[in-house]
Design an enzyme around this catalytic site. Structure first.
Site, PDB file in Angstrom:
ATOM      1  NE  ARG A   1      -3.666  -2.350   2.385  1.00  0.00           N
ATOM      2  CZ  ARG A   1      -4.570  -2.655   3.311  1.00  0.00           C
ATOM      3  NH1 ARG A   1      -4.753  -1.826   4.331  1.00  0.00           N
ATOM      4  NH2 ARG A   1      -5.276  -3.769   3.233  1.00  0.00           N
TER       5      ARG A   1
ATOM      6  NE  ARG B   1      -1.339   4.623   9.143  1.00  0.00           N
ATOM      7  CZ  ARG B   1      -2.623   4.257   9.069  1.00  0.00           C
ATOM      8  NH1 ARG B   1      -3.105   3.826   7.920  1.00  0.00           N
ATOM      9  NH2 ARG B   1      -3.410   4.331  10.124  1.00  0.00           N
TER      10      ARG B   1
ATOM     11  CD  GLU C   1      -8.450  -1.602  11.006  1.00  0.00           C
ATOM     12  OE1 GLU C   1      -8.436  -2.345  10.018  1.00  0.00           O
ATOM     13  OE2 GLU C   1      -8.463  -0.352  10.926  1.00  0.00           O
TER      14      GLU C   1
ATOM     15  CB  SER D   1     -11.344  -4.333   8.867  1.00  0.00           C
ATOM     16  OG  SER D   1     -12.484  -3.560   8.587  1.00  0.00           O
TER      17      SER D   1
ATOM     18  NE  ARG E   1      -2.153  -1.993  11.596  1.00  0.00           N
ATOM     19  CZ  ARG E   1      -2.952  -0.941  11.491  1.00  0.00           C
ATOM     20  NH1 ARG E   1      -4.060  -0.894  12.221  1.00  0.00           N
ATOM     21  NH2 ARG E   1      -2.662   0.056  10.676  1.00  0.00           N
TER      22      ARG E   1
END
Length: 426
Positions: free
Chosen positions: A261, A276, A348, A351, A390
C-alpha cells in the site's frame, strides 16, 4: 456497483441511503443517464431492424420491377449504414458513462449500521480479555524490539520509510504467527487455503472496488499490473465471471500474502514501528455466499478472527463501524481492536466486512438457486485474520518482560520449535 433498476424504482430511498454515508444525492443524474442510454439503445435496435427490413424489401421491389421503390430503399439502407457506427458509439459511450457514475458511488449501509461522521461514531459491541498490569512501565514495540531483531534503519537504507527488516527471533515469531493463523482458519474455521498471485490486472481491482477510485493507494508495475493491497483482491476474483451452484455455497478462502500500500494521505500517521507499512503480511478471509446466508457468514468470519486473538491471549474489543468510517465497498463492518500496552489504547487489527452484492455486480459473479433458471448475484465478504505485523506488535507489547525479553504465547511455542522466550541481544 449499484443496480440501476433499484435506483429507478425508488430514487428517494437511494439518495437517503447515500446521505447516511455523507454523499450528495445522485439518483436524478443516474436516472437521466440511464434514460439516455436506454433511448439510444432503442434507437439503435430500431435502426438495425429497419436496415434489415429495408434490405430484404429491396430484393422484393426489384422482383416486382419497382425500380423507384428499390432505389429509395437502397438510399435508406445506405443512410442507415452511415448512421449506425455513430449511433453504436453513442450507445456504448452512454453505457460506459453510466457504469462509471455507478462505480464511483460507495455501497449503501445496512439498516443496523449506526450513523456517524468518523470513528467517533463507532459502537463498541463486546470486549474480551483484560489488559496486562505490568510491574514496570510498558514500552512500545519499536523501542525494545530492536534488541530482538526489529531493524528499521537497514530497511530504510534499502527501501526508504515505512519498511521493516525482521531478523532472528522476531522474524521467526512473525512466521509463527502467520502459520498459526492459517492453521486456525483451515483446521478450525473451515476455510480453504489458497496461494494466490500478488500481481493482478485492472479488472481484478475494479471487481473489488479499489479501482478506479483508489488508484493512488496502490503500487503499479511497469507492465500495467498492480501489487495487491490485500489478498481480498485475488481471493474474491476467483469467482469472477462465473455462475455457481447454490449447493456449493458458501465458499471460504484464506491466504497469507504480502500486501502493498502506498499509504497516500497517511503522512505523519504511525511513522514509527510496524503499524503502518508499505509492505506487510496479512492472513485474509474471503467468503462467497447467498444473500440469505451473508449475515450469518459475517458473524462466522468475525468469530474466526476473534478466536485467533483469544488463542493468543490478546485482549481486544469488537467495534461496529458507523456509516462514516466504513470502507467504500462495505455495507456493514466489524473492526477488531487489540490492546497495545505501549500506546495504552486499542488499535485495529482486523476488519471484517459484508459487501452484499456490491462487488459481485462489478465482477459479474452469480449463482443459480436450486430448481431455478434465473441466476442471482452472490454476496461477498472479507476480513483480516489477522494482519501479521500488527499481531506481532500486540504479542511483543502484551508479553514484554522487565528485562527486555518477550514471553512467547503458549499457542505459538510449537511453531517456535519449543522456544518459550525471546531473549534480547546483549
Amino acid at each position: 456497483m449499484h443496480d440501476i433498476r433499484t435506483i429507478r424504482d425508488d430514487p428517494e430511498a437511494f439518495d437517503a441511503a447515500l446521505a447516511r454515508r455523507g454523499a450528495p444525492p445522485a439518483a436524478a443524474a443516474l436516472v437521466a443517464d440511464d434514460q439516455r442510454r436506454r433511448a439510444l439503445a432503442t434507437e439503435l435496435q430500431t435502426a438495425l431492424a429497419r436496415r434489415n427490413e429495408a434490405s430484404k424489401a429491396i430484393g422484393a421491389a426489384k422482383a416486382r420491377k419497382a425500380e423507384d421503390e428499390a432505389a429509395a430503399l437502397m438510399a435508406e439502407v445506405a443512410a442507415l449504414k452511415e448512421r449506425l457506427p455513430a449511433l453504436e458509439a453513442e450507445e456504448k459511450a452512454a453505457g460506459e458513462a453510466l457504469t462509471a457514475a455507478l462505480a464511483a458511488l460507495p455501497n449503501l449501509p445496512a439498516a443496523d449500521v449506526p450513523d456517524g461522521a468518523d470513528e467517533d461514531g463507532n459502537v463498541e459491541q463486546a470486549r474480551w480479555g483484560t489488559p496486562p498490569d505490568f510491574a514496570f512501565p510498558a514500552d512500545e514495540h519499536d523501542r525494545f524490539g530492536t534488541a530482538l531483531g526489529l531493524d528499521f534503519e537497514t530497511a530504510a537504507a534499502l527501501s526508504g520509510a515505512r519498511f521493516a527488516l525482521l531478523r532472528g527471533p522476531v522474524a521467526r515469531l512473525s512466521r509463527a504467527l502467520g502459520q498459526y493463523m492459517l492453521d486456525r482458519n483451515t483446521l478450525d474455521a473451515g476455510y480453504e487455503e489458497v496461494a494466490p498471485p500478488v500481481l493482478v490486472r485492472d479488472e481484478a481491482l475494479f471487481g473489488t472496488s479499489q479501482l478506479p477510485k483508489f488508484a493512488e493507494d496502490l503500487f503499479r508495475t511497469t507492465d500495467g499490473r498492480w501489487l495487491i493491497p490485500t489478498a481480498e483482491v485475488s481471493l474474491t476474483n476467483i469467482v469472477r465471471e462465473t455462475i455457481l451452484d447454490a449447493e456449493a455455497l458458501p465458499l471460504r478462502f484464506t491466504a497469507l500474502t504480502p500486501c502493498f500500500r502506498s499509504e497516500a494521505g497517511a503522512a505523519g500517521r504511525d511513522t514509527r514501528g510496524l503499524i503502518r507499512q508499505h509492505q506487510f503480511d496479512k492472513v485474509e478471509l474471503v467468503s462467497i455466499t447467498t444473500p440469505d446466508q451473508s449475515a450469518a457468514e459475517h458473524e462466522q468470519m468475525t468469530r474466526a478472527a476473534e478466536a485467533i486473538l483469544e488463542g493468543l491471549g490478546l485482549p481486544y474489543r469488537r467495534m461496529l463501524l458507523c456509516t462514516g468510517d466504513m470502507g467504500f465497498a462495505a455495507t456493514k463492518t466489524y473492526d477488531l481492536e487489540v490492546w497495545l500496552p505501549g500506546q495504552k489504547r486499542y488499535r485495529e487489527i482486523s476488519s471484517c466486512s459484508n459487501c452484499g452484492d456490491f462487488q459481485a455486480r462489478r465482477m459479474n459473479a452469480r449463482y443459480r438457486p436450486a430448481g431455478e433458471k434465473n441466476t442471482r448475484f452472490v454476496h461477498t465478504l472479507n476480513g483480516s485474520a489477522l494482519a501479521v505485523g500488527r499481531a506481532l506488535v500486540a504479542v511483543l507489547e502484551n508479553y514484554q518482560q522487565a528485562d527486555g525479553s518477550v514471553r512467547v504465547p503458549d499457542a505459538l511455542v510449537p511453531y517456535m520449535g519449543g522456544t518459550a522466550v525471546l531473549e534480547p541481544r546483549r
